[in-house]
Design a protein around this motif. Structure first.
Motif, PDB file in Angstrom:
ATOM      1  N   SER A  76       0.858  -1.181   0.000  1.00 15.02           N
ATOM      2  CA  SER A  76       0.000   0.000   0.000  1.00 15.02           C
ATOM      3  C   SER A  76       0.905   1.246   0.000  1.00 15.02           C
ATOM      4  O   SER A  76       1.808   1.368   0.832  1.00 15.02           O
ATOM      5  N   GLU A  77       0.686   2.173  -0.919  1.00 13.23           N
ATOM      6  CA  GLU A  77       1.716   3.209  -1.176  1.00 13.23           C
ATOM      7  C   GLU A  77       2.011   4.124   0.014  1.00 13.23           C
ATOM      8  O   GLU A  77       3.115   4.609   0.168  1.00 13.23           O
ATOM      9  N   THR A  78       0.996   4.379   0.861  1.00 12.19           N
ATOM     10  CA  THR A  78       1.197   5.143   2.095  1.00 12.19           C
ATOM     11  C   THR A  78       1.415   6.640   1.854  1.00 12.19           C
ATOM     12  O   THR A  78       2.495   7.190   2.060  1.00 12.19           O
ATOM     13  N   ARG A  79       0.353   7.257   1.394  1.00 11.73           N
ATOM     14  CA  ARG A  79       0.345   8.721   1.289  1.00 11.73           C
ATOM     15  C   ARG A  79       0.397   9.303   2.698  1.00 11.73           C
ATOM     16  O   ARG A  79      -0.156   8.717   3.615  1.00 11.73           O
ATOM     17  N   ARG A 137       8.033   3.853  -1.844  1.00 11.58           N
ATOM     18  CA  ARG A 137       9.462   4.147  -1.967  1.00 11.58           C
ATOM     19  C   ARG A 137      10.336   3.115  -1.237  1.00 11.58           C
ATOM     20  O   ARG A 137      11.408   2.761  -1.718  1.00 11.58           O
ATOM     21  N   LEU A 138       9.877   2.689  -0.045  1.00 16.68           N
ATOM     22  CA  LEU A 138      10.772   1.899   0.818  1.00 16.68           C
ATOM     23  C   LEU A 138      10.413   0.414   0.839  1.00 16.68           C
ATOM     24  O   LEU A 138      11.273  -0.443   0.623  1.00 16.68           O
ATOM     25  N   THR A 139       9.136   0.105   1.131  1.00 14.44           N
ATOM     26  CA  THR A 139       8.748  -1.314   1.217  1.00 14.44           C
ATOM     27  C   THR A 139       8.884  -1.989  -0.146  1.00 14.44           C
ATOM     28  O   THR A 139       9.438  -3.095  -0.250  1.00 14.44           O
ATOM     29  N   ALA A 140       8.415  -1.319  -1.183  1.00 12.01           N
ATOM     30  CA  ALA A 140       8.524  -1.904  -2.531  1.00 12.01           C
ATOM     31  C   ALA A 140       9.992  -2.138  -2.876  1.00 12.01           C
ATOM     32  O   ALA A 140      10.349  -3.159  -3.476  1.00 12.01           O
ATOM     33  N   TRP A 141      10.855  -1.227  -2.475  1.00  9.44           N
ATOM     34  CA  TRP A 141      12.300  -1.340  -2.750  1.00  9.44           C
ATOM     35  C   TRP A 141      12.899  -2.523  -2.001  1.00  9.44           C
ATOM     36  O   TRP A 141      13.616  -3.345  -2.569  1.00  9.44           O
ATOM     37  N   GLU A 142      12.565  -2.610  -0.707  1.00 11.88           N
ATOM     38  CA  GLU A 142      13.117  -3.721   0.103  1.00 11.88           C
ATOM     39  C   GLU A 142      12.669  -5.076  -0.429  1.00 11.88           C
ATOM     40  O   GLU A 142      13.456  -6.013  -0.539  1.00 11.88           O
ATOM     41  N   LEU A 143      11.376  -5.191  -0.708  1.00 11.01           N
ATOM     42  CA  LEU A 143      10.846  -6.492  -1.152  1.00 11.01           C
ATOM     43  C   LEU A 143      11.424  -6.871  -2.512  1.00 11.01           C
ATOM     44  O   LEU A 143      11.770  -8.025  -2.764  1.00 11.01           O
ATOM     45  N   PRO A 192       7.916 -11.426  -4.435  1.00  9.80           N
ATOM     46  CA  PRO A 192       6.960 -10.903  -5.409  1.00  9.80           C
ATOM     47  C   PRO A 192       5.997  -9.900  -4.752  1.00  9.80           C
ATOM     48  O   PRO A 192       5.430 -10.191  -3.695  1.00  9.80           O
ATOM     49  N   CYS A 193       5.848  -8.742  -5.349  1.00 11.71           N
ATOM     50  CA  CYS A 193       4.973  -7.728  -4.739  1.00 11.71           C
ATOM     51  C   CYS A 193       4.351  -6.849  -5.811  1.00 11.71           C
ATOM     52  O   CYS A 193       4.877  -6.747  -6.916  1.00 11.71           O
ATOM     53  N   THR A 194       3.228  -6.239  -5.441  1.00 11.36           N
ATOM     54  CA  THR A 194       2.511  -5.349  -6.351  1.00 11.36           C
ATOM     55  C   THR A 194       2.131  -4.101  -5.579  1.00 11.36           C
ATOM     56  O   THR A 194       1.607  -4.187  -4.467  1.00 11.36           O
ATOM     57  N   LEU A 195       2.379  -2.956  -6.184  1.00  8.96           N
ATOM     58  CA  LEU A 195       2.058  -1.673  -5.538  1.00  8.96           C
ATOM     59  C   LEU A 195       0.607  -1.298  -5.797  1.00  8.96           C
ATOM     60  O   LEU A 195       0.120  -1.433  -6.925  1.00  8.96           O
TER      61      LEU A 195
END
Ligand code: MRU
Length: 354
Positions: A192-195, A202-208, A214-217
């Motif tokens: 979840s992008e977290t506005r 920026r951070l969780t998607a990068w780490e995963l 496997p992940c989807t924003l």
């Protein structure tokens, strides 16, 4: 860089002449840049401006900030009284940076015990390093508990960033996902992008991504529709403060996911170390919620999104009632059901569950 190598902070130098290195999280994922800090004022500013962020990481940063203040007092040849005053000012400065994550105040109190009993700079550094190591070990214990709930084929949703960037080790909410990946389970994560600060994107998607999970924003407002379609099996987030009754303060938007999860019958879990538990705060109503600069909402990368002069509300955290939390994974064991009595049993009983 894998999640095991990823660290948001590191002590460099020795007990006489040290520097705190912080990975500048404001620049991620585009730029990976470390900055070194030698004085406590700059460390406080780095917490405030979110160069470093995430509850446990903020606490560890503050602990090292006090070590830097102690070294400054020694360098300047302060008397015992001047040293005590200097360190007390440093502690107040760090405590005034961000109000919600209780790990900050916990770490300052842990260090203050050493300061009050006259610890040397070397002893204070040892204490900060020990807090850091304990967080690393605690993250692994937290991760094991989530791992037991995971099965191949599951879709997990997480909000904000509760990974390696937010802690000393593997993270809290993300630790179990990294462990699952290492074990060969095939898990997929909805991020979840977290506005407004975009810690998810920026951070969780990068780490995963770096750990090959496997992940989807998704944008924050897409979670309910995924749950309605049966595409979320479990939600897990971190926490900034858990009140005595189990209410959880975490990144703004967390409670929205918890309410949706309850409605659609999806288990909602929280992962957090003991340092996030605040037995002095009776319930979520008593937790101070940080409000941040309106510009975080009105602009993206300096571009204005709305009419000039727009009125803005920008709370950085919200409170999820304990009743919506299925279980709390902690470094002292699993808390389920999340009630005041069970929390006290697991977290406050000497020799209680581990
Ligand atoms: O404002 P931030 O980025 O410091 O907020 C971070 C969060 O809300 C995290 O979910 C929380 O600190 C848990 S970190 C293990």
């Amino acid at each position: 860089m894998s999640a095991t190598e990823l660290r948001p902070l590191a002590w460099r130098g020795d007990a006489k002449d040290g520097r705190l290195a912080l990975l500048d999280q404001r620049l991620l994922p585009g730029t990976v840049a470390w900055r070194e800090f030698k004085d406590v004022e700059a460390v406080a500013q780095a917490i405030r401006d979110m160069t470093v962020r995430g509850a446990p990481a903020i606490g560890l940063t503050a602990a090292y900030g006090l070590v830097l203040a102690a070294q400054e007092a020694t360098r300047k040849g302060f008397s015992a009284q001047l040293r005590a005053e200097h360190l007390s000012r440093a502690k107040a400065l760090l405590a005034a940076t961000r109000p919600t994550a209780v790990n900050l105040f916990w770490a300052l109190e842990e260090m203050d015990r050493g300061i009050k009993s006259g610890d040397s700079d070397a002893a204070l550094l040892e204490k900060a390093l020990a807090l850091h190591e304990a967080d690393v070990a605690g993250n692994a214990r937290i991760g094991e508990q989530l791992l037991r709930r995971l099965e191949s084929g599951m879709n997990v949703l997480t909000h904000c960033n509760a990974g390696a960037l937010a802690t000393g080790g593997l993270g809290t909410a993300l630790a179990g996902l990294f462990l699952a990946q290492r074990k060969g389970l095939s898990i997929h994560v909805w991020v979840s992008e977290t506005r407004p600060r975009l810690q998810g994107a920026r951070l969780t998607a990068w780490e995963l991504t770096q750990a090959n999970v496997p992940c989807t924003l998704i944008t924050d407002n897409m979670a309910a529709s995924l749950m309605a379609k049966g595409q979320v099996d479990l939600v897990v987030t971190g926490a900034d403060r858990v009140a005595r009754n189990g209410d959880v303060a975490n990144k703004i938007g967390t409670s929205m996911h918890a309410v949706c999860a309850k409605h659609f019958g999806v288990p909602f879990h929280v992962a957090a170390p003991f340092s996030t538990f605040d037995p002095k705060t009776a319930s979520g109503k008593d937790i101070v919620i940080e409000e941040r600069d309106p510009d975080e909402v009105t602009t993206v990368n300096g571009e204005r999104l709305c009419p000039a002069g727009m009125k803005v509300y920008n709370p950085s955290f919200d409170v999820t009632p304990a009743a919506l939390v299925r279980s709390l994974f902690t470094d002292r064991g699993e808390v389920e059901p999340v009630t005041e009595a069970r929390l006290a049993e697991v977290l406050l009983t000497p020799g209680g569950p581990r």
